[in-house]
Design an enzyme around this catalytic site. Structure first.
Site, PDB file in Angstrom:
ATOM      1  N   HIS A 216     -43.668 -16.163  16.540  1.00 29.93           N
ATOM      2  CA  HIS A 216     -43.285 -16.970  17.924  1.00 29.93           C
ATOM      3  C   HIS A 216     -42.036 -16.405  18.137  1.00 29.93           C
ATOM      4  O   HIS A 216     -41.156 -15.868  17.292  1.00 29.93           O
ATOM      5  CB  HIS A 216     -43.328 -18.453  17.408  1.00 29.93           C
ATOM      6  CG  HIS A 216     -42.611 -19.062  16.451  1.00 29.93           C
ATOM      7  ND1 HIS A 216     -42.897 -20.127  15.845  1.00 29.93           N
ATOM      8  CD2 HIS A 216     -41.551 -18.546  15.955  1.00 29.93           C
ATOM      9  CE1 HIS A 216     -42.058 -20.336  14.972  1.00 29.93           C
ATOM     10  NE2 HIS A 216     -41.098 -19.452  15.019  1.00 29.93           N
TER      11      HIS A 216
ATOM     12  N   HIS B  42     -32.565 -20.203   9.832  1.00 28.59           N
ATOM     13  CA  HIS B  42     -31.623 -19.287  10.292  1.00 28.59           C
ATOM     14  C   HIS B  42     -30.262 -19.753  10.271  1.00 28.59           C
ATOM     15  O   HIS B  42     -29.965 -20.793  10.048  1.00 28.59           O
ATOM     16  CB  HIS B  42     -32.169 -18.987  11.534  1.00 28.59           C
ATOM     17  CG  HIS B  42     -32.153 -20.075  12.728  1.00 28.59           C
ATOM     18  ND1 HIS B  42     -32.950 -21.316  12.758  1.00 28.59           N
ATOM     19  CD2 HIS B  42     -31.369 -20.324  13.664  1.00 28.59           C
ATOM     20  CE1 HIS B  42     -32.628 -21.983  13.790  1.00 28.59           C
ATOM     21  NE2 HIS B  42     -31.633 -21.482  14.383  1.00 28.59           N
TER      22      HIS B  42
ATOM     23  N   GLU C 249     -25.484 -25.208  17.860  1.00 22.41           N
ATOM     24  CA  GLU C 249     -26.680 -25.948  18.473  1.00 22.41           C
ATOM     25  C   GLU C 249     -26.449 -27.564  18.216  1.00 22.41           C
ATOM     26  O   GLU C 249     -26.263 -27.945  16.977  1.00 22.41           O
ATOM     27  CB  GLU C 249     -27.911 -25.498  17.661  1.00 22.41           C
ATOM     28  CG  GLU C 249     -28.206 -24.122  17.498  1.00 22.41           C
ATOM     29  CD  GLU C 249     -29.257 -23.581  16.883  1.00 22.41           C
ATOM     30  OE1 GLU C 249     -29.779 -24.487  16.085  1.00 22.41           O
ATOM     31  OE2 GLU C 249     -29.677 -22.353  16.807  1.00 22.41           O
TER      32      GLU C 249
ATOM     33  N   HIS D  21     -25.669 -28.126  14.265  1.00 23.21           N
ATOM     34  CA  HIS D  21     -25.452 -27.148  13.328  1.00 23.21           C
ATOM     35  C   HIS D  21     -24.509 -26.096  13.991  1.00 23.21           C
ATOM     36  O   HIS D  21     -24.950 -25.360  15.050  1.00 23.21           O
ATOM     37  CB  HIS D  21     -26.839 -26.437  13.143  1.00 23.21           C
ATOM     38  CG  HIS D  21     -27.643 -27.725  12.383  1.00 23.21           C
ATOM     39  ND1 HIS D  21     -28.890 -28.284  13.239  1.00 23.21           N
ATOM     40  CD2 HIS D  21     -27.825 -28.362  11.199  1.00 23.21           C
ATOM     41  CE1 HIS D  21     -29.385 -28.982  12.450  1.00 23.21           C
ATOM     42  NE2 HIS D  21     -29.000 -29.124  11.138  1.00 23.21           N
TER      43      HIS D  21
ATOM     44  N   HIS E 281     -29.445 -23.516   8.630  1.00 21.94           N
ATOM     45  CA  HIS E 281     -30.280 -24.808   8.853  1.00 21.94           C
ATOM     46  C   HIS E 281     -31.942 -24.412   9.045  1.00 21.94           C
ATOM     47  O   HIS E 281     -32.315 -23.388   9.035  1.00 21.94           O
ATOM     48  CB  HIS E 281     -29.915 -25.799   9.957  1.00 21.94           C
ATOM     49  CG  HIS E 281     -29.827 -24.921  11.189  1.00 21.94           C
ATOM     50  ND1 HIS E 281     -29.014 -24.112  11.413  1.00 21.94           N
ATOM     51  CD2 HIS E 281     -30.732 -24.999  12.468  1.00 21.94           C
ATOM     52  CE1 HIS E 281     -29.044 -23.551  12.866  1.00 21.94           C
ATOM     53  NE2 HIS E 281     -29.990 -23.958  13.229  1.00 21.94           N
TER      54      HIS E 281
END
Length: 450
Positions: free
Chosen positions: A300, A343, A349, A373, A379
């Site tokens: 994805h 990642h 974020e 994060h 995370h």
């Protein structure tokens, strides 16, 4: 409730395109109030004053120029008096670094609870993080608003920033100089820098999120090879029709300038624009009109594929802010780990949950909740989400009843004292990864079949 006079159109909203590049609107609350063929006639109809509101420098390339001509009962110089400083203790601006609050880590908060106190749009704004520098006009701040009362005889504008408003609970009415916007959960609104408005509570208590953008304005992201369709479309952004107040009464106007709050008192309403035309205006958008795009075979794309709005920085492709939406969608990929992968990211974020369950965190991320994060902090899914996705029968599956978002920025986000000490921080959040176990055993299959 508002007592604005407005044109006779449904809900006071006109369909059109997102304000900004190449799009011009015109609307009048009284017939003939808009001059034809010129912006600043010697004498305006109805004894109005012509005034320009500029959202960009005069000399930017014409396709980037943003301005609106307003025809108003009194010019804006009559809407301010002598300024006096005061403090809104929970509304902070960058840079705001607290010595005894640590911003490095994985953080998650329960929904900020409502209080019995009378909280307006101003007193109910609670800053969670700041990033960048309001003085040099880069970066952002992320807030949670709690509103239990309407602003009465009180108005506000920010000289620092535009505001992206994301309701989660309750209904608001934004009475602006350029018209009225009613706002409910699953919708967003953008209030441009310098625009005067009042916030009324239609149904409450109200709670939601605000991204305060110090930098370049929000716009739709470039679609590249995606082409002309899907994601967010300009035609679905709505601008208000002209509405005005001709009311004499003592009023307070609050101005945010360089992170400081000032008040001034006048004897009339500043919402007196009878007609306007231009491309610098507030707007609203229904997030249910957003059409997500994803993989239809395997793997994805990066989460950037879900970007609704972006505020660019001086670095191409690296945003000052991205507003990213994770809503209902089909998952169809074969032989693929479908939730967000583990990642570390150059971007910081901050996520908020509007409603439903977020697929990477089945528990603990409640509607109204927030997670953070920061840049280069690892995370990803908790153990339950990992196990469920790893062993799932990969048939086409629709994620239903889910809507969360992300304010993503190139700058590190610093926690405020409220976020670090008062807000309902989940101290055990970091433990959600403790049950992840080692599957490596030296064989190609690992221990997946055991």
């Amino acid at each position: 409730m508002s007592n604005l006079t407005q044109a006779k159109v449904p809900m006071g909203i006109t369909p059109g395109y997102m304000p900004g590049f190449g799009n011009d609107f015109e609307t009048e609350a009284l017939p003939g109030a808009l001059p034809r063929g010129r912006n600043s006639p010697q004498k305006c109809a109805y004894g109005l004053y012509g005034e320009q509101l500029s959202g960009t420098a005069f000399t930017v390339p014409s396709h980037h120029n943003e301005r609106t001509w307003c025809y108003r009962i009194q010019p804006s110089v009559k809407h301010v008096g002598r300024f006096a400083r005061f403090d809104l203790p929970y509304w902070k601006s960058a840079p705001h670094v607290i010595a005894d609050v640590t911003s490095l880590g994985q953080y998650r908060w329960d929904p900020i609870p409502h209080r019995d106190a009378r909280l307006t749009w101003l007193t109910g704004m609670h800053t969670m993080t700041t990033a960048g520098d309001v003085h040099t006009q880069v970066g952002m701040a992320a807030h949670v608003y709690l509103v239990t009362a309407s602003m009465v005889d009180e108005y506000f504008y920010s000289a620092d920033s535009e505001l992206l408003i994301v309701p989660q609970e309750g209904h608001l009415r934004l009475c602006t100089e350029l018209g009225v916007i009613d706002l409910a959960p699953a919708e967003i609104a953008i209030i441009p820098r310098g625009l005067v408005y009042r916030v009324e509570l239609i149904k409450g208590p109200a709670r939601g999120f605000v991204c305060e953008n110090y930098g370049q304005k929000f716009d739709l992201p470039g679609r590249g090879p995606i082409g002309a369709n899907c994601m967010a479309n300009r035609r679905d952004f709505k601008t208000p029709v002209a509405a005005f107040e001709d009311r004499t009464a003592p009023n307070r106007v609050v101005i945010k300038w360089q992170g400081q709050f000032h008040e001034t008192f006048i004897d009339h309403s500043p919402l007196d624009v009878v007609a306007w035309h231009g491309n610098y205006a507030p707007c609203k958008y229904d997030l249910r009109d957003y059409c997500p795009i994803g993989a239809i075979l395997f793997d994805h794309p990066d989460p950037s594929i879900f970007t609704v709005l972006t505020a660019p920085s001086g670095v191409e492709g690296t945003a000052n802010i991205d507003f990213v939406l994770f809503r209902e969608r089909w998952m169809t990929m074969e032989n693929t780990f479908r939730p967000p992968w583990y990642h570390k990211n150059i971007m910081s974020e901050l996520m908020g949950n509007i409603y439903g369950e977020y697929d990477a965190k089945p528990h603990g991320f409640a509607p109204g909740g927030i997670s953070l994060h920061n840049m280069m902090i690892p995370h990803g899914p908790d153990n339950e989400a990992f196990e469920r996705a790893t062993h799932a029968d990969l048939k086409p599956h629709k994620l239903d009843n889910t809507m969360s978002f992300m304010f993503e920025t190139r700058f590190p986000q610093h926690l405020t004292e409220f976020a670090g000490k008062e807000a309902p921080l989940q101290d055990e959040y970091i433990d959600c990864w403790d049950s992840l176990k080692k599957h490596f055993d030296g064989t190609p299959e690992g221990d997946w079949g055991k």
